[in-house]
Scaffold this active site. Structure first.
Site, short mmCIF file in Angstrom:
data_model
loop_
_atom_site.label_atom_id
_atom_site.label_comp_id
_atom_site.label_asym_id
_atom_site.label_seq_id
_atom_site.Cartn_x
_atom_site.Cartn_y
_atom_site.Cartn_z
N ASP A 233 18.82 10.21 -28.79
CA ASP A 233 17.98 9.02 -28.82
C ASP A 233 18.76 7.79 -28.35
OD1 ASP A 233 15.88 10.51 -29.73
OD2 ASP A 233 16.04 9.86 -31.82
N ARG B 55 17.79 2.07 -6.66
CA ARG B 55 18.31 1.17 -7.70
C ARG B 55 18.29 1.86 -9.06
NH1 ARG B 55 15.15 -4.42 -6.99
NH2 ARG B 55 16.24 -4.82 -8.97
N ASP C 189 12.55 13.30 -21.91
CA ASP C 189 13.48 12.55 -21.05
C ASP C 189 12.82 12.21 -19.72
OD1 ASP C 189 13.35 15.12 -20.12
OD2 ASP C 189 15.50 15.31 -19.70
#
Length: 275
Positions: free
Chosen positions: A160, A206, A186
């Site tokens: 987490d 990016r 995820d």
């Protein structure tokens, strides 16, 4: 009793009819009892036959009745003012709770990003209003590489922490107009507005580069990467579901090929089903 006018008093009575009626009945009973007591002692009759001392007592009684009436009216107004303030406070608390519940309904509790529901609602609106200036919207579906070993080796608490750090890095990499969401496990998603294919690739890189540096969590350093599939709207999806499915197919291809970014192509969905 700031800003307390006859109009606000009327509104307060209308909002609390039962309490207002109870107070009015109590006032009526008190004044009736006082009036009967005054009549019993000839307060309003035979005033001329009373002695000077009796007149002084009667005047005192009259003042007492007037004071009692004034006190009852003041208490009634004060109660209505208190009710009004209590109602306003309750409404304020209810509005705050409603905003909090609304935020929870569209927010991922771990990362604070938007959740899948919010993404789909926004994506639906984006599909219905595509750009008219030659640009497109880009939907990125991003799956983390190397995250499962972190969970397996260090537990979900450390996992987490990694997700929270990833979310922070994605925030830093996104433009102010980009919508960033965690859609489960995820997997993250980004909806970038008004882009070309080249600018969509630049934006995607990016996010890739934001995970270049190792992540420190649970007293260990973790190497986390990502694979992203990109679907352009409306080119790659006429509905929100189509766009999400095609971005997922592109992400599947990216992971299979070991690439960081892959744009959707028309043959990807069929190959994904075959696989």
């Amino acid at each position: 009793m700031d800003n307390f006018t006859p109009r606000t008093l009327t509104k307060a009575i209308a909002r609390n009819p039962r309490a207002s009626l109870q107070d009015a009945l109590l006032m009526f009973v008190l004044m009736l009892a006082a009036l009967l007591l005054a009549l019993q002692y000839d307060l309003f009759y035979f005033m001329e036959s009373l002695s000077e001392a009796q007149l002084q007592v009667s005047l005192a009684e009259a003042i007492l009745l007037t004071t009692l009436l004034t006190a009852c009216l003041f208490a009634f107004v004060l109660r209505r003012f208190s009710d009004q303030r209590s109602d306003a406070s309750l409404r304020s608390v209810a509005e705050i709770e409603l905003r909090q519940l609304t935020a929870l309904a569209v927010q991922d509790p771990l990362t604070g990003l938007l959740n899948r529901r919010a993404l789909m609602e926004t994506l639906t609106a984006a599909v219905k209003a595509p750009p008219t200036d030659g640009t497109e919207h880009a939907l990125y579906l991003m799956d983390l590489n190397g995250f499962k070993p972190v969970n397996d080796a260090h537990g979900h608490t450390v996992g987490d922490q990694v997700l929270e750090i990833v979310a922070d890095r994605f925030r830093s990499a996104s433009r102010p107009s980009d919508l960033l969401a965690r859609i489960g496990g995820d997997e993250f998603a980004v909806l970038a507005y008004n882009v070309t294919r080249e600018s969509a690739r630049t934006i995607g890189m990016r996010f890739v580069q934001s995970l270049t540096a190792p992540i420190r969590a649970g007293k260990h350093t973790h190497e986390i990467g990502m694979a992203a599939g990109i679907a352009l709207i409306p080119e790659d999806g006429g509905t929100a579901e189509d766009a999400l499915r095609n971005a997922d197919a592109a992400m599947y291809r990216a992971k299979a090929m070991g690439k960081a970014l892959v744009f959707f192509a028309s043959d990807m969905e069929a190959r994904k089903r075959i696989a």
